[in-house]
Each structure stands twice: as C-alpha cells, then as structure tokens.
Design a protein around this motif. Sequence first.
Motif, short mmCIF file in Angstrom:
data_model
loop_
_atom_site.label_atom_id
_atom_site.label_comp_id
_atom_site.label_asym_id
_atom_site.label_seq_id
_atom_site.Cartn_x
_atom_site.Cartn_y
_atom_site.Cartn_z
N GLN A 1 72.67 1.63 30.08
CA GLN A 1 72.12 0.70 31.07
C GLN A 1 72.98 -0.57 31.16
OE1 GLN A 1 68.15 0.30 29.52
NE2 GLN A 1 67.32 1.92 30.85
N MET A 2 73.43 -1.04 29.99
CA MET A 2 74.29 -2.21 29.95
C MET A 2 75.61 -1.92 30.67
SD MET A 2 75.56 -4.17 26.48
CE MET A 2 73.93 -3.91 25.76
N LEU B 1 79.78 -1.76 35.32
CA LEU B 1 80.64 -0.91 36.15
C LEU B 1 80.75 -1.43 37.58
CD1 LEU B 1 79.61 2.66 34.94
CD2 LEU B 1 81.89 1.65 34.77
N ASN B 2 79.79 -2.24 38.00
CA ASN B 2 79.81 -2.82 39.35
C ASN B 2 80.26 -4.27 39.34
OD1 ASN B 2 78.76 -0.49 40.73
ND2 ASN B 2 76.76 -0.94 39.83
N ASP B 3 80.78 -4.72 38.20
CA ASP B 3 81.19 -6.13 38.10
C ASP B 3 82.44 -6.38 38.94
OD1 ASP B 3 80.20 -8.41 36.00
OD2 ASP B 3 82.29 -8.73 36.59
N ARG B 4 82.66 -7.64 39.28
CA ARG B 4 83.78 -8.01 40.15
C ARG B 4 85.11 -7.97 39.42
NH1 ARG B 4 82.02 -13.68 42.39
NH2 ARG B 4 84.21 -13.69 43.00
N LEU B 5 85.12 -8.19 38.10
CA LEU B 5 86.39 -8.25 37.37
C LEU B 5 86.77 -6.89 36.80
CD1 LEU B 5 86.25 -11.65 35.45
CD2 LEU B 5 87.40 -11.11 37.59
N PRO B 6 88.01 -6.47 36.95
CA PRO B 6 88.45 -5.19 36.40
C PRO B 6 88.29 -5.11 34.89
CG PRO B 6 90.13 -6.16 37.84
CD PRO B 6 89.05 -7.16 37.71
N GLU B 7 88.45 -6.25 34.20
CA GLU B 7 88.32 -6.28 32.75
C GLU B 7 86.92 -5.84 32.32
OE1 GLU B 7 89.61 -9.37 29.16
OE2 GLU B 7 89.01 -10.15 31.11
N ALA B 8 85.92 -6.27 33.04
CA ALA B 8 84.54 -5.89 32.72
C ALA B 8 84.30 -4.42 33.03
CB ALA B 8 83.55 -6.76 33.51
N ARG B 9 84.83 -3.94 34.15
CA ARG B 9 84.63 -2.54 34.53
C ARG B 9 85.32 -1.59 33.55
NH1 ARG B 9 85.91 -4.83 39.66
NH2 ARG B 9 87.93 -3.74 39.71
N GLU B 10 86.52 -1.97 33.10
CA GLU B 10 87.23 -1.13 32.14
C GLU B 10 86.49 -1.08 30.80
OE1 GLU B 10 89.85 1.46 30.70
OE2 GLU B 10 89.79 0.74 32.77
N ARG C 1 83.56 1.31 31.14
CA ARG C 1 83.96 2.72 31.04
C ARG C 1 84.18 3.14 29.59
NH1 ARG C 1 86.42 1.63 36.17
NH2 ARG C 1 88.26 0.71 35.19
N SER C 2 84.76 2.24 28.82
CA SER C 2 84.98 2.54 27.40
C SER C 2 83.65 2.71 26.66
CB SER C 2 85.80 1.41 26.76
OG SER C 2 85.96 1.62 25.37
N ILE C 3 82.67 1.89 27.00
CA ILE C 3 81.35 2.01 26.37
C ILE C 3 80.73 3.37 26.70
CG2 ILE C 3 78.99 1.09 26.37
CD1 ILE C 3 80.24 -1.68 26.97
N VAL C 4 80.80 3.77 27.96
CA VAL C 4 80.23 5.06 28.38
C VAL C 4 80.88 6.22 27.62
CG1 VAL C 4 79.92 6.65 30.31
CG2 VAL C 4 79.63 4.19 30.66
N LEU C 5 82.20 6.18 27.49
CA LEU C 5 82.90 7.26 26.80
C LEU C 5 82.54 7.32 25.33
CD1 LEU C 5 86.41 6.90 28.49
CD2 LEU C 5 84.58 8.50 29.04
N SER C 6 82.35 6.15 24.69
CA SER C 6 81.94 6.12 23.28
C SER C 6 80.55 6.72 23.12
CB SER C 6 81.96 4.68 22.75
OG SER C 6 83.27 4.15 22.71
#
Length: 314
Positions: free
Chosen positions: A238-239, A244-253, A256-261
């Motif tokens: 959920q976090m 994933l919809n954040d404006r900054l690429p750093e946050a989106r990346e 994605r790492s959290i989801v994969l973990s």
Amino acid sequence: MALRPIDNALPIIPDGLRPKKQAKVSIQPQKKASEISVNDENKAPLPQPIDASVDYVASEDLKPFQDPESNIQSLVEGLDSKDWVKVCQSLNDARRFSLYHPGLLLPVLEKVMLVVEKSMKNPRSALCKTSIMAASDIFNAYGEKLLDSTDSSAFDQLLLQLLLKASQDKKFVCEEADKSLTAMVNSIAALPLLQKLRGFVNHGNLRVRAKAAVSISNSVYKMGSEEIKEFGSVTLLQMASDLLNDRLPEAREAARSIVLSVHEAFTENEKLDTEEDWQSFCQSNLSTIQAQLMIKVVSSLSEFKVEALEKQHI
C-alpha cells in the motif's frame, strides 16, 4: 551719456562652454583608530568570518581523547556556546566520544542529538555540515540504541532534518545528508526504523517523500522474508502504490524496489513460483487499482529479465 563702444563689451560665451562651479568639499581630519566608535559611519566594515575557518574532519581521522573523563564536562559547555565555531568544535568532540568513548557520551546523548538537530537548521553551511557528519558517527556508534536511550521526539526531529537537508539544493550538504541516511539504514534494525520512516511518505514536500522512499527501500531490501511478513506485506505494498504515482522518479524507483522485495519474500514464504498466486494475493488484499499496479511492476521486471537473457545468448 556716451554709449560704451561695442568693442569693449564682455564676450558672450555659449552655455555649453561656461565653466561649471565646483562644489565646495569639506575635508574632515582623519580620525585615529582609537577614536572611532563601534557605530561610527566612517569606520571601514570589519571582514565577515568565513566558514573556511572550520575543518571538515573525516571519521577515520578523528582521534580518541587522552583523558576523556575530564573532557566530557567541557563538551557539554561547548555545545551550549553562543559561538558557532565553538559549537562546531564541540560537535567534532562529540564525534570522537561516540567513536572511541561511547559509554561516556551515553548519559548526555539526548542533549547531543538536540544540538545536532538544531545545528542542522543553522544557515551557516559549516555548522550544518559538521552536525550532519556528527549524526553519521552517532548512528554508526549506537545504532538502534538511539531508539531506546533517547526521547522518541528527539530522533524524529533529527530524522526530519536529515530528510530536509538531503532534499535541498546545496550539493555538498545534500550529499553529506545522503551519507548520513545511509549510515542510519545500515546501523539501525529495519523494523523499528520503518515505523519511523513510514509517516514521511505522505510528507507535503515531494523531495522529502522521495528521500524517505529511498531509505524505506534500502531498509526493506536488507530484511528477510520473515521480517517483511512481520511488518506486513500488504502495508508495504500500500505504501509503494502511493509512491508509484509520485512526481519524482527517485520515489517511483524506490517504490518499484519495495514491490520486488515483497514479491520475492512472498514467493519464498509461500513456496510458490507461479504469478497466478501473486496476482491472487494482490487482488484479495488491495484495491483493484493497487493490485494492478503491483502486478504490472513484477511483470515488467520479468519481461526485462527475459530480454536481458535473450541478449546474452545473441
């Protein structure tokens, strides 16, 4: 009366050629230095102190105290000083205590953290950077003991300032704050640290959100499957869905790492290897939109892996 001959008339000079009157200048006698008062307007301005007077000492170059017991009291007095240079020196002394004499610093650690946090907000870059370096050494020395030996609000305020400094435009301050956040993640157990970080993913400052997301991602990455399950796989997803919809690429990346973990921990825990089980898990615990996002992230990674393998065999 006889008229004056025209030849004797004063010559007519054009206006542009008339000599201009010189302004009268009153020359004041020069005052002696001893006669100039502090508020004298004729006094030359004193040179402003510059931040270069403070040395940035790397942790490995700090030395232990020869007599640490006698220096601990002067440390406390130095931290209370109104002289910012003296505070910088005291922060470097606190770093020495944390690295070589941590037991002596422990009783006053909360006060040190409050001074560190306050100094980070100081407009002087030298004092700000020195305080960030002090935070890194304190993290490395005490780790999760910080959460037990200090007031919770002291750590929360310090964490907020680090995220803010990592988000600003001054490159050398930003880079130092990033190093400190990394030291924090590496030295404090992931579960209690995530409890502190999770509130910042909803911060109003998008850069703070991104920096918090990176720290969360790094914490989750070093967690085992049981720890992820203990914290809550659904909570992490959920976090991540918000980030994933954040404006900054750093946050989106980072998201994605959290989801994969979480995906890796899920398949390991459940002894599953089919994507249908992952999709079923997401759909039963998340909203439709959130579940679709989680499935898309994992499937995109799978496609990327396949493409990478195909390129290796070409």
